[in-house]
Scaffold this active site. Sequence first.
Site, PDB file in Angstrom:
ATOM      1  N   ASP A  12       4.334   6.927  -1.213  1.00  0.00           N
ATOM      2  CA  ASP A  12       4.715   7.986  -2.172  1.00  0.00           C
ATOM      3  C   ASP A  12       4.281   9.350  -1.617  1.00  0.00           C
ATOM      4  O   ASP A  12       3.454  10.055  -2.190  1.00  0.00           O
ATOM      5  CB  ASP A  12       4.065   7.741  -3.551  1.00  0.00           C
ATOM      6  N   ASP A  17      -0.267   9.932   2.657  1.00  0.00           N
ATOM      7  CA  ASP A  17       0.830   9.015   3.035  1.00  0.00           C
ATOM      8  C   ASP A  17       1.502   9.498   4.317  1.00  0.00           C
ATOM      9  O   ASP A  17       1.885   8.702   5.171  1.00  0.00           O
ATOM     10  CB  ASP A  17       1.905   8.979   1.953  1.00  0.00           C
ATOM     11  N   ASN A  41       2.753  10.131  -6.300  1.00  0.00           N
ATOM     12  CA  ASN A  41       2.170  11.485  -6.198  1.00  0.00           C
ATOM     13  C   ASN A  41       3.082  12.533  -6.823  1.00  0.00           C
ATOM     14  O   ASN A  41       2.639  13.542  -7.341  1.00  0.00           O
ATOM     15  CB  ASN A  41       1.920  11.834  -4.734  1.00  0.00           C
ATOM     16  N   THR A 124       1.048   2.163   0.282  1.00  0.00           N
ATOM     17  CA  THR A 124       0.069   3.261   0.187  1.00  0.00           C
ATOM     18  C   THR A 124       0.327   4.109  -1.059  1.00  0.00           C
ATOM     19  O   THR A 124      -0.095   5.260  -1.147  1.00  0.00           O
ATOM     20  CB  THR A 124       0.140   4.174   1.430  1.00  0.00           C
ATOM     21  N   PHE A 165      -5.931   5.992  -8.547  1.00  0.00           N
ATOM     22  CA  PHE A 165      -4.579   6.460  -8.853  1.00  0.00           C
ATOM     23  C   PHE A 165      -3.491   5.402  -8.611  1.00  0.00           C
ATOM     24  O   PHE A 165      -2.662   5.146  -9.479  1.00  0.00           O
ATOM     25  CB  PHE A 165      -4.278   7.710  -8.014  1.00  0.00           C
ATOM     26  N   ASN A 166      -3.431   4.804  -7.409  1.00  0.00           N
ATOM     27  CA  ASN A 166      -2.330   3.890  -7.094  1.00  0.00           C
ATOM     28  C   ASN A 166      -2.271   2.708  -8.062  1.00  0.00           C
ATOM     29  O   ASN A 166      -1.195   2.293  -8.483  1.00  0.00           O
ATOM     30  CB  ASN A 166      -2.452   3.367  -5.660  1.00  0.00           C
ATOM     31  N   HIS A 239      -7.222   8.637   2.560  1.00  0.00           N
ATOM     32  CA  HIS A 239      -7.041   7.345   1.875  1.00  0.00           C
ATOM     33  C   HIS A 239      -6.020   6.446   2.598  1.00  0.00           C
ATOM     34  O   HIS A 239      -6.355   5.409   3.124  1.00  0.00           O
ATOM     35  CB  HIS A 239      -6.542   7.586   0.448  1.00  0.00           C
ATOM     36  N   ASP A 240      -4.763   6.841   2.577  1.00  0.00           N
ATOM     37  CA  ASP A 240      -3.677   5.948   3.021  1.00  0.00           C
ATOM     38  C   ASP A 240      -3.733   5.555   4.500  1.00  0.00           C
ATOM     39  O   ASP A 240      -3.445   4.398   4.845  1.00  0.00           O
ATOM     40  CB  ASP A 240      -2.322   6.587   2.702  1.00  0.00           C
TER      41      ASP A 240
HETATM   42  O1  RIB Z   1      -6.171   7.361  -4.848  1.00  0.00           O
HETATM   43  C1  RIB Z   1      -5.603   7.706  -3.618  1.00  0.00           C
HETATM   44  C2  RIB Z   1      -4.150   7.354  -3.574  1.00  0.00           C
HETATM   45  O2  RIB Z   1      -3.465   8.097  -4.563  1.00  0.00           O
HETATM   46  C3  RIB Z   1      -3.466   7.715  -2.246  1.00  0.00           C
HETATM   47  O3  RIB Z   1      -2.462   6.788  -1.980  1.00  0.00           O
HETATM   48  C4  RIB Z   1      -2.879   9.066  -2.509  1.00  0.00           C
HETATM   49  O4  RIB Z   1      -1.676   9.294  -1.745  1.00  0.00           O
HETATM   50  C5  RIB Z   1      -2.506   8.956  -3.960  1.00  0.00           C
HETATM   51  O5  RIB Z   1      -1.253   8.317  -4.027  1.00  0.00           O
HETATM   52 CA    CA Z   2      -0.189   7.481  -1.506  1.00  0.00          CA
END
Ligand code: RIB
Ligand code: CA
Length: 311
Positions: A12, A17, A41, A124, A165-166, A239-240
Amino acid sequence: MDEIRKIILDCDPGHDDAIALALAGKGKGLELLGIGVEAGNQTLGKTGRNALSLVEYLGLDVPVALGADRPIKRSPLTCPEIHGETGLDGFPFKEIERKFDERDAITMMKDLLLANDKVTLVPTGPLTNIGLLLQTYPEVKPHIEKIVLMGGSMGMGNVTPAAEFNILCDPEAADIVFSSGLPIYMLGLDVTRKALVTPKVIKKMKKVKNKAAKLFVTLMQVYNENQFKTFGLKGGPLHDPATIVALLNKDVFTFKKMNVSIDTSGGPSYGRTNCDISSFLGLPANAYVATDIDRKLFFKTVKKTLERYSK
Ligand code: RIB
Ligand code: CA
């Protein structure tokens, strides 16, 4: 010769990403079969356009297909405070010529999986596309070697105290994935929050003279500002890219097998990944959760992979 690992990225974009996509496109020993996109996102129209811009800018000959524009059950979330109104603020992409694959993401992933064996899925973003794929086409499961995903947290969340979040974007989809019986490798906030893009990292990346490094430096400057404003972090957490780095170098992360269940109760812990590291509940382990990271080796792997872009 090491065996080539076939992967499908589902994302996303999203600043982090974007770096994961760049690593996936040129990672040593990786063959990127395709890219699925979902809302996360930002809305699907924006994340889709961002994915297409990225493959075009990086010169990757990889199909990009649009997937879910909303979660399976809950209302959609977005994250403009980090990724901006476009979902990828800060990089001057040219007008896109590249077109989306004519299939939707779930159909494209099904086709790619039925035509290949031992494929690694790399989500991701929210797990909506992957959850719907497994639900709609269970016959793909024997073609999936493992799922290496960014999401969840053994500890605190980053949207609520409980949820990352994801996972929070689509807890029901996450529950389908974590209950699938497929080998899952979870790169959660516990390790990704230690992979901060500090000014020292940016300074090192500036020495790499190619388009991938330019993308990294430009995007990370915006990402870092937003991460500082939102969380007070001294650098944006990568993160990703942790998913791709875990595939490229097995020595970067330490994993522990444990039971992970998703809270789909809808209460204050909605979207939490309950990681039973001490096996209090005695339930079967269904995921390998990253518990530690070699930060130096992480960024060395990122830099070495971005250096593989010719110009
Ligand atoms: O919490 C981090 C995640 O949330 C990552 O994938 C970032 O791109 C957002 O989507
Ligand atoms: Ca992401």
